[in-house]
Design an enzyme around this catalytic site. Structure first.
Site, PDB file in Angstrom:
ATOM      1  CG  ASP A 308      -1.817   1.169   1.365  1.00  0.00           C
ATOM      2  OD1 ASP A 308      -1.853   1.996   0.439  1.00  0.00           O
ATOM      3  OD2 ASP A 308      -2.512   1.267   2.394  1.00  0.00           O
ATOM      4  CD  GLU A 310      -3.238   4.787   1.881  1.00  0.00           C
ATOM      5  OE1 GLU A 310      -3.962   5.780   2.157  1.00  0.00           O
ATOM      6  OE2 GLU A 310      -3.536   3.619   2.200  1.00  0.00           O
TER       7      GLU A 310
END
Length: 468
Positions: A308, A310
């Site tokens: 992910d 982020e």
């Protein structure tokens, strides 16, 4: 991080894959051409995977192999596939691994292992490698069926890397199967992504289907471990906050009960507000980090990772040694190196930011080294162009965020299933939250009906966060 885990990370060895479709995928065949114009041949499985085959079975199972060429041949051709333990010995010696062989006497080759290709064709019919359980194998590790592939006839060549193949096999005969079947075919896989700073993963045990008692959830994503950067040493490493580490240290209590019901445990990996992250490691840094990922998965018996992109504070102007300009190619490289380091485990990509669409690495399409791709909340578009070679069944649509009340309609979920998209993610499921009755329960009831033509059963148990 515990000191003994750090030591294990430093001494870690090497190599990941899984899939669930019956359609033959496509490979980038440009890498199989030669300067002298020779036709190249290679063997892939029914998911189009050439790097590795990864399977789980109960009692018995099989892998279907196909022989392909990069151009039509003028005469019949054939290859012969045989069990050869030296293939695994060479692999273990090369990569410092210690995989064990699957028992030879429990394996059979259809047609004696011969795969024929008719003149004028570029793909053969299938040849099945079948296997049965003899009850002696541990369900906690993968075993290897080592194959050697030799040319029997035909005017084509096999590249050196295509003369051997490993099939990673896990015998789960003694463990319940989490897979829900609809009309005799596997149904949707549900990934439950949980922010474990405040939610107990045991809550995934509380929701089952009425018709068969199987859990609604197929895999837990622990959200999340972090990718951190040590400015003094220049090293990128995994950091677990106190909540993630508590679950890992007490896996027998919080994680093993899920695995005992057939669920997978996936560790999330995302940035942590410094210059390192999913999408800016150099090849060498990604390779080293992949070894740390493998060590972590080995130590805590995890089934894969969730990538992910982020919360990283990437540097776009000051590119120092060990890093590259942030982008999709670096994100793909990380996924590739992690898959290469542990072929038996899943690599799951969050289809968001730089991991929404990944290019080929070393001639391998991203569907070869990313097993599942899960859309951002509400996403409903086809992901095949973003992850070429990935079966549609491994693409997740209409992800839901329960804490914010971002749920999907029953018609959307049913349409997803009917169109062959058989993966789905929910985030922040927790029956201890105030919106449980009117948001979360309703959403999961819709999932049970749309995905499995079934009813949801809640056993009434709400597990609180009970660790410090």
């Amino acid at each position: 991080m515990k000191s003994w885990i750090a030591a294990l990370v430093l001494s870690a060895g090497l190599f990941a894959a899984c899939s669930d479709d019956v359609l033959v995928g496509q490979l980038d065949e440009s890498k199989y051409t030669t300067g002298d114009g020779s036709v190249m041949g290679y063997v892939s499985d029914s998911y189009g995977k050439r790097m590795f085959s990864n399977v789980e079975f109960r009692s018995s199972g099989s892998v279907s192999l196909h022989f392909k060429t990069t151009a039509k041949l003028t005469m019949e051709a054939a290859v012969t596939v045989t069990y050869d333990e030296t293939v695994l010995t060479e692999y273990n010696n090369k990569y410092g691994t210690s995989y064990e062989v699957f028992p030879k006497n429990e394996i059979t080759f259809e047609n004696g292992g011969v795969i024929k290709l008719n003149a004028g064709d570029v793909q053969s019919s299938e040849m099945k490698v079948s296997y049965v359980s003899d009850g002696s194998l541990s369900a906690d590790k993968s075993y290897i069926i080592p194959l050697r592939i030799q040319v029997t006839s035909g005017n084509f060549k096999l590249g050196e890397e295509d003369q051997t193949r490993l099939i990673f096999v896990k015998d789960l005969t003694g463990i319940p199967d989490c897979t829900k079947y609809v009309d005799g075919k596997p149904g949707v896989k549900v990934f439950s992504c949980m922010e474990v700073n405040d939610t107990n993963p045991l809550n995934n045990l509380s929701f089952t289907l009425k018709s068969n008692g199987k859990p609604l959830v197929d895999a837990l994503i622990i959200f999340s471990a972090n990718i951190n950067y040590n400015a003094e040493t220049g090293r990128v490493y995994i950091f677990n906050n106190e909540n993630v580490q508590a679950l890992l240290d007490n896996r027998e209590h919080y994680l093993k009960p899920l695995q005992d019901r057939g669920m997978k445990i996936i560790l999330g990996l995302l940035g942590n507000h410094d210059r390192s992250g999913v999408a800016n490691m150099s090849k060498e840094t990604a390779q080293a980090f992949a070894q740390e990922v493998k060590a972590m998965c080995d130590a805590y018996q995890l089934d894969g990772i969730f990538v992910d992109d982020e919360y990283s504070d990437y540097e776009y102007s000051d590119i120092t040694p060990g890093f590259v300009y942030p982008g999709q190619e670096a994100a793909a490289r990380l996924c590739y190196e992690v898959k290469k380091a542990q072929p038996e485990r899943w690599v799951v990509a969050y289809a968001y930011s730089t991991t929404y669409g990944l290019p080929a690495i070393d001639g391998m399409q991203s569907g070869e080294f990313v097993d599942y791709a899960l859309h951002d909340y509400g996403g409903s578009s086809d992901l095949s162009s973003s992850y070429p070679g990935m079966p549609k069944s491994n693409m997740g649509l209409y992800s839901q965020e329960f804490n914010q009340g971002r749920t999907a309609s029953e018609s959307s979920l049913r349409s997803m299933r009917e169109n062959g998209y058989l993966s789905h993610m929910i985030f922040a499921m927790d029956p201890n939250r105030s919106n449980f009755e009117w948001t979360q329960m309703s959403a999961m009831e819709r999932m049970a009906r749309a995905f499995y033509d079934d009813e949801l059963v809640f056993d009434g148990i709400k597990y609180p966060k009970d660790w410090n």
